[in-house]
Every structure is written in structure tokens, then in C-alpha cells.
Motif scaffolding. Sequence first.
Motif, PDB file in Angstrom:
ATOM      1  N   ARG A   9     -29.792  -2.740 -21.235  1.00  0.00           N
ATOM      2  CA  ARG A   9     -29.151  -1.469 -21.571  1.00  0.00           C
ATOM      3  C   ARG A   9     -28.993  -0.628 -20.313  1.00  0.00           C
ATOM      4  O   ARG A   9     -29.778  -0.723 -19.382  1.00  0.00           O
ATOM      5  N   ARG A  10     -27.977   0.247 -20.330  1.00  0.00           N
ATOM      6  CA  ARG A  10     -27.785   1.100 -19.179  1.00  0.00           C
ATOM      7  C   ARG A  10     -28.931   2.108 -19.085  1.00  0.00           C
ATOM      8  O   ARG A  10     -29.630   2.378 -20.063  1.00  0.00           O
ATOM      9  N   ARG A  11     -29.118   2.667 -17.909  1.00  0.00           N
ATOM     10  CA  ARG A  11     -30.220   3.587 -17.646  1.00  0.00           C
ATOM     11  C   ARG A  11     -30.145   4.813 -18.540  1.00  0.00           C
ATOM     12  O   ARG A  11     -29.098   5.436 -18.680  1.00  0.00           O
ATOM     13  N   ARG A  12     -31.262   5.131 -19.145  1.00  0.00           N
ATOM     14  CA  ARG A  12     -31.327   6.325 -19.985  1.00  0.00           C
ATOM     15  C   ARG A  12     -31.679   7.551 -19.153  1.00  0.00           C
ATOM     16  O   ARG A  12     -32.225   7.437 -18.061  1.00  0.00           O
ATOM     17  N   HIS A  13     -31.380   8.704 -19.701  1.00  0.00           N
ATOM     18  CA  HIS A  13     -31.722   9.979 -19.079  1.00  0.00           C
ATOM     19  C   HIS A  13     -33.238  10.097 -19.033  1.00  0.00           C
ATOM     20  O   HIS A  13     -33.920   9.983 -20.057  1.00  0.00           O
ATOM     21  N   THR A  94     -34.412  15.362 -15.887  1.00  0.00           N
ATOM     22  CA  THR A  94     -34.874  16.641 -16.442  1.00  0.00           C
ATOM     23  C   THR A  94     -36.377  16.725 -16.250  1.00  0.00           C
ATOM     24  O   THR A  94     -37.089  15.756 -16.534  1.00  0.00           O
ATOM     25  N   VAL A  95     -36.865  17.865 -15.781  1.00  0.00           N
ATOM     26  CA  VAL A  95     -38.301  18.115 -15.644  1.00  0.00           C
ATOM     27  C   VAL A  95     -38.664  19.265 -16.573  1.00  0.00           C
ATOM     28  O   VAL A  95     -37.999  20.308 -16.573  1.00  0.00           O
ATOM     29  N   VAL A  96     -39.702  19.065 -17.382  1.00  0.00           N
ATOM     30  CA  VAL A  96     -40.165  20.107 -18.302  1.00  0.00           C
ATOM     31  C   VAL A  96     -41.593  20.492 -17.917  1.00  0.00           C
ATOM     32  O   VAL A  96     -42.447  19.619 -17.735  1.00  0.00           O
ATOM     33  N   ILE A  97     -41.841  21.790 -17.798  1.00  0.00           N
ATOM     34  CA  ILE A  97     -43.171  22.295 -17.436  1.00  0.00           C
ATOM     35  C   ILE A  97     -43.723  23.117 -18.595  1.00  0.00           C
ATOM     36  O   ILE A  97     -43.256  24.235 -18.853  1.00  0.00           O
ATOM     37  N   PRO A  98     -44.690  22.575 -19.333  1.00  0.00           N
ATOM     38  CA  PRO A  98     -45.308  23.339 -20.419  1.00  0.00           C
ATOM     39  C   PRO A  98     -46.288  24.376 -19.872  1.00  0.00           C
ATOM     40  O   PRO A  98     -46.571  24.435 -18.664  1.00  0.00           O
ATOM     41  N   ALA A  99     -46.857  25.158 -20.774  1.00  0.00           N
ATOM     42  CA  ALA A  99     -47.857  26.161 -20.416  1.00  0.00           C
ATOM     43  C   ALA A  99     -49.190  25.497 -20.104  1.00  0.00           C
ATOM     44  O   ALA A  99     -49.429  24.340 -20.439  1.00  0.00           O
ATOM     45  N   ALA A 100     -50.082  26.240 -19.445  1.00  0.00           N
ATOM     46  CA  ALA A 100     -51.460  25.820 -19.210  1.00  0.00           C
ATOM     47  C   ALA A 100     -52.355  27.034 -19.420  1.00  0.00           C
ATOM     48  O   ALA A 100     -52.034  28.122 -18.950  1.00  0.00           O
ATOM     49  N   GLY A 113     -49.487  27.838  -5.114  1.00  0.00           N
ATOM     50  CA  GLY A 113     -50.571  27.011  -4.602  1.00  0.00           C
ATOM     51  C   GLY A 113     -49.976  25.758  -3.978  1.00  0.00           C
ATOM     52  O   GLY A 113     -48.921  25.282  -4.410  1.00  0.00           O
ATOM     53  N   PRO A 114     -50.621  25.205  -2.958  1.00  0.00           N
ATOM     54  CA  PRO A 114     -50.012  24.106  -2.196  1.00  0.00           C
ATOM     55  C   PRO A 114     -49.769  22.849  -3.005  1.00  0.00           C
ATOM     56  O   PRO A 114     -48.747  22.172  -2.825  1.00  0.00           O
ATOM     57  N   GLU A 115     -50.672  22.491  -3.905  1.00  0.00           N
ATOM     58  CA  GLU A 115     -50.525  21.239  -4.648  1.00  0.00           C
ATOM     59  C   GLU A 115     -49.336  21.301  -5.608  1.00  0.00           C
ATOM     60  O   GLU A 115     -48.526  20.375  -5.696  1.00  0.00           O
ATOM     61  N   LEU A 116     -49.224  22.405  -6.318  1.00  0.00           N
ATOM     62  CA  LEU A 116     -48.117  22.564  -7.256  1.00  0.00           C
ATOM     63  C   LEU A 116     -46.799  22.716  -6.506  1.00  0.00           C
ATOM     64  O   LEU A 116     -45.760  22.176  -6.925  1.00  0.00           O
ATOM     65  N   ALA A 117     -46.811  23.428  -5.377  1.00  0.00           N
ATOM     66  CA  ALA A 117     -45.591  23.578  -4.577  1.00  0.00           C
ATOM     67  C   ALA A 117     -45.110  22.220  -4.077  1.00  0.00           C
ATOM     68  O   ALA A 117     -43.902  21.916  -4.101  1.00  0.00           O
ATOM     69  N   ALA A 118     -46.043  21.375  -3.630  1.00  0.00           N
ATOM     70  CA  ALA A 118     -45.673  20.036  -3.155  1.00  0.00           C
ATOM     71  C   ALA A 118     -45.095  19.202  -4.288  1.00  0.00           C
ATOM     72  O   ALA A 118     -44.157  18.410  -4.082  1.00  0.00           O
ATOM     73  N   ALA A 119     -45.648  19.366  -5.489  1.00  0.00           N
ATOM     74  CA  ALA A 119     -45.133  18.620  -6.641  1.00  0.00           C
ATOM     75  C   ALA A 119     -43.696  19.017  -6.955  1.00  0.00           C
ATOM     76  O   ALA A 119     -42.820  18.158  -7.127  1.00  0.00           O
ATOM     77  N   LEU A 120     -43.424  20.310  -7.010  1.00  0.00           N
ATOM     78  CA  LEU A 120     -42.071  20.764  -7.327  1.00  0.00           C
ATOM     79  C   LEU A 120     -41.078  20.367  -6.244  1.00  0.00           C
ATOM     80  O   LEU A 120     -39.892  20.157  -6.530  1.00  0.00           O
ATOM     81  N   ALA A 121     -41.553  20.246  -5.018  1.00  0.00           N
ATOM     82  CA  ALA A 121     -40.657  19.844  -3.919  1.00  0.00           C
ATOM     83  C   ALA A 121     -40.161  18.414  -4.092  1.00  0.00           C
ATOM     84  O   ALA A 121     -39.167  18.022  -3.470  1.00  0.00           O
ATOM     85  N   ARG A 122     -40.814  17.639  -4.945  1.00  0.00           N
ATOM     86  CA  ARG A 122     -40.414  16.262  -5.163  1.00  0.00           C
ATOM     87  C   ARG A 122     -39.267  16.137  -6.162  1.00  0.00           C
ATOM     88  O   ARG A 122     -38.676  15.070  -6.314  1.00  0.00           O
ATOM     89  N   ILE A 123     -38.973  17.227  -6.886  1.00  0.00           N
ATOM     90  CA  ILE A 123     -37.870  17.181  -7.859  1.00  0.00           C
ATOM     91  C   ILE A 123     -36.559  17.026  -7.111  1.00  0.00           C
ATOM     92  O   ILE A 123     -36.273  17.765  -6.170  1.00  0.00           O
ATOM     93  N   ARG A 124     -35.766  16.066  -7.512  1.00  0.00           N
ATOM     94  CA  ARG A 124     -34.545  15.769  -6.763  1.00  0.00           C
ATOM     95  C   ARG A 124     -33.488  16.855  -6.976  1.00  0.00           C
ATOM     96  O   ARG A 124     -33.431  17.479  -8.049  1.00  0.00           O
ATOM     97  N   PRO A 125     -32.634  17.098  -5.985  1.00  0.00           N
ATOM     98  CA  PRO A 125     -31.550  18.078  -6.146  1.00  0.00           C
ATOM     99  C   PRO A 125     -30.663  17.703  -7.334  1.00  0.00           C
ATOM    100  O   PRO A 125     -30.348  16.532  -7.542  1.00  0.00           O
ATOM    101  N   GLY A 126     -30.274  18.689  -8.099  1.00  0.00           N
ATOM    102  CA  GLY A 126     -29.398  18.454  -9.241  1.00  0.00           C
ATOM    103  C   GLY A 126     -30.122  18.174 -10.535  1.00  0.00           C
ATOM    104  O   GLY A 126     -29.494  18.133 -11.595  1.00  0.00           O
ATOM    105  N   ALA A 127     -31.437  17.960 -10.483  1.00  0.00           N
ATOM    106  CA  ALA A 127     -32.184  17.733 -11.721  1.00  0.00           C
ATOM    107  C   ALA A 127     -32.280  19.026 -12.520  1.00  0.00           C
ATOM    108  O   ALA A 127     -32.372  20.115 -11.960  1.00  0.00           O
ATOM    109  N   ARG A 128     -32.242  18.889 -13.823  1.00  0.00           N
ATOM    110  CA  ARG A 128     -32.427  20.037 -14.710  1.00  0.00           C
ATOM    111  C   ARG A 128     -33.917  20.329 -14.813  1.00  0.00           C
ATOM    112  O   ARG A 128     -34.736  19.412 -14.897  1.00  0.00           O
ATOM    113  N   ILE A 129     -34.289  21.596 -14.811  1.00  0.00           N
ATOM    114  CA  ILE A 129     -35.710  21.949 -14.891  1.00  0.00           C
ATOM    115  C   ILE A 129     -35.893  23.024 -15.950  1.00  0.00           C
ATOM    116  O   ILE A 129     -35.098  23.977 -16.038  1.00  0.00           O
TER     117      ILE A 129
END
Length: 349
Positions: A9-13, A94-100, A113-129
Amino acid sequence: MSEHGEPGRRRRHRVAVLVRHGLLPIELGIVHRMFGRARAQQPGGDGGGHGGGPAGEYLYEVVTCALRPGPVRTDADFTIEVRHGTEALAEADTVVIPAAHEPDPPMTSGELGPELAAALARIRPGARIASICTGAFVLAAAGLLDGRRATTHWAEAGRFRSLYPRVRLDPDVLYTDEDGVLTSAGVASGIDLCLHMIRADHGSAVAAAVARRTVVPPHREGGQAQFIRHPVPQPRAAGTGRARAWALERLERPLTLRELAAREAMSVRTFTRRFRDETGLSPLQWLLQQRLERARHLLEESDLPVDRVAERSGFGTAASLRQHLHAALGVSPSAYRATFRGTRADRRG
């Protein structure tokens, strides 16, 4: 990786859910349930043939990821085991961030914070967030909401405004969507948000099918105002539900407040007050919202000329429909139809 689908099957979202300690399990479950049950519909059948693939094919692949793979604490009496780290963010559409609900720098200091900032930097350009509930604090701390309209749980609106004054906060809505950055209000509004994204991707028929299977409305009425507690002097036995059901069967007709109030044997003044208490909207605002939803559905799912869409949705004329649709969405009926029908036609091809 979702177990749904077949080889070849073709790649899913791809949807990645970034969870943190203090996760609300229901919010993670909402994303997996809504996206994980979205399937392409049978052409010409119940669903209008939308979905971008063979009928019955699952349309999304949902993964859960954490700042570090391993156990993640929830706000309940259990933890969840997360296999994926932030590498999943780089592959997500698509990236979804729930509450904590554990001490969270974006909610207390306004910083990532550095760890969370580094994580968000990995989201590719054009991705829905997107965010659910107070996950909006993360998007705001990252600067993704600056100058944009956004929402979060009404109880945190004051704190949000003080930390992020550059965000145009609207605490009265269930979700917002601006240029691929989306936010939603408290917990269950994540359902509304996910259905909105599914609808934007694959049309109202696919979203409605997911809603039916989940036993939720495909589009909820009103905003957060209906969930904010107000003092009520005494219980009210009568409501306005019968009038709303009656109106939904007659949206193409001119409907007056007097007619609606008569369905509940109320005065116009009492009916209007109780209607707003129950829906967060005035009766006329609610009617406009329902007519816009019907018009959008007809523009997406039928080939009716715009003037016929206007008649069937209760706007009367194409000019009136154009005026109201542009005021609500900033587009004309023809542009809306071209976007939603044309995009999915390309996907099916």
C-alpha cells in the motif's frame, strides 16, 4: 508503527504524538482512536467516495514518542511504555502535543527547556503541528503561536495571556487552525480537533464515519463558554434540544426566533436565554453555524451549483452564501469547493 494496512500500500499520513511525564492518558487515546479508525470510504456509497485510497484502507499511521524512550508517567496510577524517541518527529506529517500535568516549564516560566526545544527542532518543515488542552503552552513557548489565533483550556487562559502576550488567545472556541498550526481547548476538544484535521484531509464523509464509530457528533455546537460553570438558581426541567432538532430538519426554510421558542412553549426571551446557556451561542448564531456546516458539506460532497447549495442550506441566494462563507472562512464557495474536492480528487488519482 500501526498494525493496520497491507504490504504494498502507498505510504499513509504519519501522526506522531509527543508525550511527556504527567500525560493525560485520555488525550493520547483520543489521537490514536480518531486517526487510527479513519478509513477510505466506498465510492458512491455512505461516505461519498472520499479518502484518497481503496475503500476500507486505513488512512493514517499513528505512533507515540517521548523525549526519551521508556516509561512515561501519567496523571493516573499507571505508566505507559513508549518505544519511540524524538526520531519519530522527523518522519511525521502531523505532530500532536497533548497536555502534561507535572511541573512544566512552558506553563511556569514560558520557556521550553533544552531537551524539549531539541525535540521540536526535529519536526520537519511543512509538518502540521497541533496541541491538545495545555499542550498549547509548548507551541507558544516555541514561538509557533506568535501573532496567531490560539486557544487552550479556559481555566488556564489568564496564565497563558500573561506568559505569551504575542499570541491572539481566544478562550471561547473548541479549536483553532492557522497555517498548519492548530490548538484545542480542554481534553475532550481533542476529539473535535482530530475530526477537524481528518475532515480537512479527507472530507466530511470520512470524518463523519469516524465520529459515528466513536459515538460522538462530527461537529460540536458552541464553544468553551458552555462548559464554564455559572451559578444557576434552580434546576431547569425544560431545554431547547427539541427546537434544535426541529430546526436541523428545516434549515432550508426561513426560521424565526418565535417559531423556535414555540417548539418549547417558551417566550422568545426565555428561549434565547436558555439556548445560550446550553450551547454558548444565540439561536441566530447557532442557525448560521449549522447552515454553514450544511453548505460546506454540500460543496464537498455534491456537484450542486452554488445557488442550489445556497437554497438547500438556508442562505437563499448565492450572494448571501458567498458573503457568509467569506466572513467565516475567508474564501468563496467556488474556492472552498476547489480546495476540498480538488485536493482529494488528486489524492485518489
